[in-house]
Design a protein around this motif. Structure first.
Motif, short mmCIF file in Angstrom:
data_model
loop_
_atom_site.label_atom_id
_atom_site.label_comp_id
_atom_site.label_asym_id
_atom_site.label_seq_id
_atom_site.Cartn_x
_atom_site.Cartn_y
_atom_site.Cartn_z
N CYS A 30 0.89 -1.14 0.06
CA CYS A 30 -0.02 -0.04 0.01
C CYS A 30 0.79 1.28 -0.10
N PHE A 31 1.74 1.45 1.19
CA PHE A 31 2.23 2.69 1.21
C PHE A 31 3.42 2.67 0.13
N TYR A 32 4.12 2.01 -0.36
CA TYR A 32 5.10 2.05 -1.33
C TYR A 32 4.71 1.59 -2.81
N LYS A 33 3.24 1.14 -2.89
CA LYS A 33 3.03 1.10 -4.31
C LYS A 33 2.67 2.26 -5.11
N ARG A 95 -4.72 5.20 -1.71
CA ARG A 95 -4.09 3.99 -1.68
C ARG A 95 -4.58 3.23 -0.61
N LEU A 96 -4.85 3.92 0.47
CA LEU A 96 -5.00 3.33 2.01
C LEU A 96 -6.75 2.77 1.73
N ILE A 97 -7.57 3.49 1.18
CA ILE A 97 -8.80 3.09 0.83
C ILE A 97 -9.00 2.27 0.01
N GLN A 98 -8.26 2.08 -1.27
CA GLN A 98 -8.28 0.98 -1.98
C GLN A 98 -7.84 -0.30 -1.33
N TYR A 99 -6.78 -0.18 -0.53
CA TYR A 99 -6.28 -1.42 0.03
C TYR A 99 -7.07 -2.03 0.87
N PHE A 100 -7.72 -1.22 1.95
CA PHE A 100 -8.63 -1.72 2.95
C PHE A 100 -10.23 -2.15 2.60
N LYS A 101 -10.63 -1.17 1.54
CA LYS A 101 -11.91 -1.13 1.00
C LYS A 101 -13.00 -1.02 2.17
N PRO A 102 -13.02 -0.01 2.80
CA PRO A 102 -13.81 0.21 4.00
C PRO A 102 -15.34 0.22 3.31
N ALA A 118 -11.21 11.87 -2.20
CA ALA A 118 -10.15 10.72 -2.25
C ALA A 118 -10.42 9.67 -1.82
N ILE A 119 -11.29 9.38 -0.75
CA ILE A 119 -11.90 8.34 -0.20
C ILE A 119 -12.62 7.73 -1.41
N ASP A 174 -15.82 1.24 9.54
CA ASP A 174 -14.73 0.43 8.93
C ASP A 174 -13.73 1.51 9.15
N CYS A 175 -13.71 2.84 8.93
CA CYS A 175 -12.69 3.85 8.73
C CYS A 175 -13.07 5.27 9.35
N ILE A 176 -12.49 5.90 10.06
CA ILE A 176 -12.61 7.09 10.42
C ILE A 176 -11.39 7.98 10.12
#
Length: 255
Positions: A30-33, A95-102, A118-119, A174-176
């Motif tokens: 995620c971070f380095y992608k 990327r974070l949202i794409q990775y975890f798909k909340p 972005a989310i 799932d995400c805040i």
């Protein structure tokens, strides 16, 4: 802030030396992608609409206020340029949202709607509730979502002390994304208030954890909380996990 960043760099690492498989995967996958170019284009086009908006609005500040703007009469384009979500943060958020798909997301602090966008770009299936204190800023954000056909976004306007309890009532989230009032008292209040919403996979993102001494203190208290297991400090954000299967560990990661 530069001194803080240099101190952060001295203590931070990359994926090497990270023994947690969960955090190792987060860093490498995620971070380095690289961020999807189509998503970057979509975000840039959305942001450009705000940068082209020369309308003046009267901003109601509930939090720590602005370090840059001297009064409340502000041009939308200038807010987007100076206080809007930076492209670097936007790419990581996508990327974070794409990775975890909340599936369910709460954002505390809509501003002009760039973080929300972005989310939504990261996972168009996410159902987003976003809180904003200022009515005129809310209107700009709502217009942005409508123009870009970003669906399933509910903007609740008003003082967070009143709107937050209503937004989280009987909710599991799932995400805040915490990007509201940058004071220690308010940040810790939001943190405590939202604990009722966590599930084992919840991910919380705190913006500007080095913004002031107060925010650094708030971040330390959050890390030490008994329900928090893993935290990842990427300098401009503090990311919090509540995974019961993880041992308590704190990471500082260079991105």
């Amino acid at each position: 802030m530069i001194t803080e960043y240099l101190k952060f760099l001295a203590k931070s690492s990359n994926q090497h030396g990270v023994h947690s498989p969960f955090v190792y995967d987060l860093i490498t996958k995620c971070f380095y992608k690289k961020t999807d170019t189509a998503f970057i284009k979509l975000f840039s086009e959305t942001k450009q609409q705000l940068l082209d908006n020369k309308t003046h609005i009267k901003v109601t500040d509930f939090g720590a206020g602005s370090k840059i703007f001297k009064n409340n009469d502000r041009q939308v384009s200038k807010i987007a340029k100076i206080a809007g979500l930076s492209n670097k943060k936007a790419k990581l958020l996508i990327r974070l949202i794409q990775y975890f798909k909340p599936k369910t997301v709460l954002e505390i602090g809509t501003s002009l709607g760039l973080g929300t966008s972005a989310i939504k770009i990261g996972n168009k299936e996410s159902k987003i509730t976003t809180l904003e204190g200022c009515p005129e800023t809310s209107n700009v954000a709502n217009q942005l979502f409508s123009t870009n056909n970003y669906k399933d976004i509910s903007v609740i306007t008003g003082d967070f002390k009143e709107t937050l309890p209503l937004a989280i009532e009987n909710q599991k989230l799932d995400c805040i994304y915490f990007d509201g009032n940058h004071t220690k008292k308010d940040t810790l209040h939001y943190f405590e208030t939202c604990l009722s919403t966590i599930n084992n996979n919840s991910i919380w993102v705190f913006d500007d954890i080095y913004w002031s001494e107060e925010m650094k203190e708030a971040w330390t208290q959050i890390k030490n909380h008994s329900k928090v297991t893993v935290t990842v400090d990427v300098f401009y954000w503090g990311i919090v996990f509540f995974r019961k299967e993880q041992e308590k560990e704190h990471f500082k990661i260079r991105i």
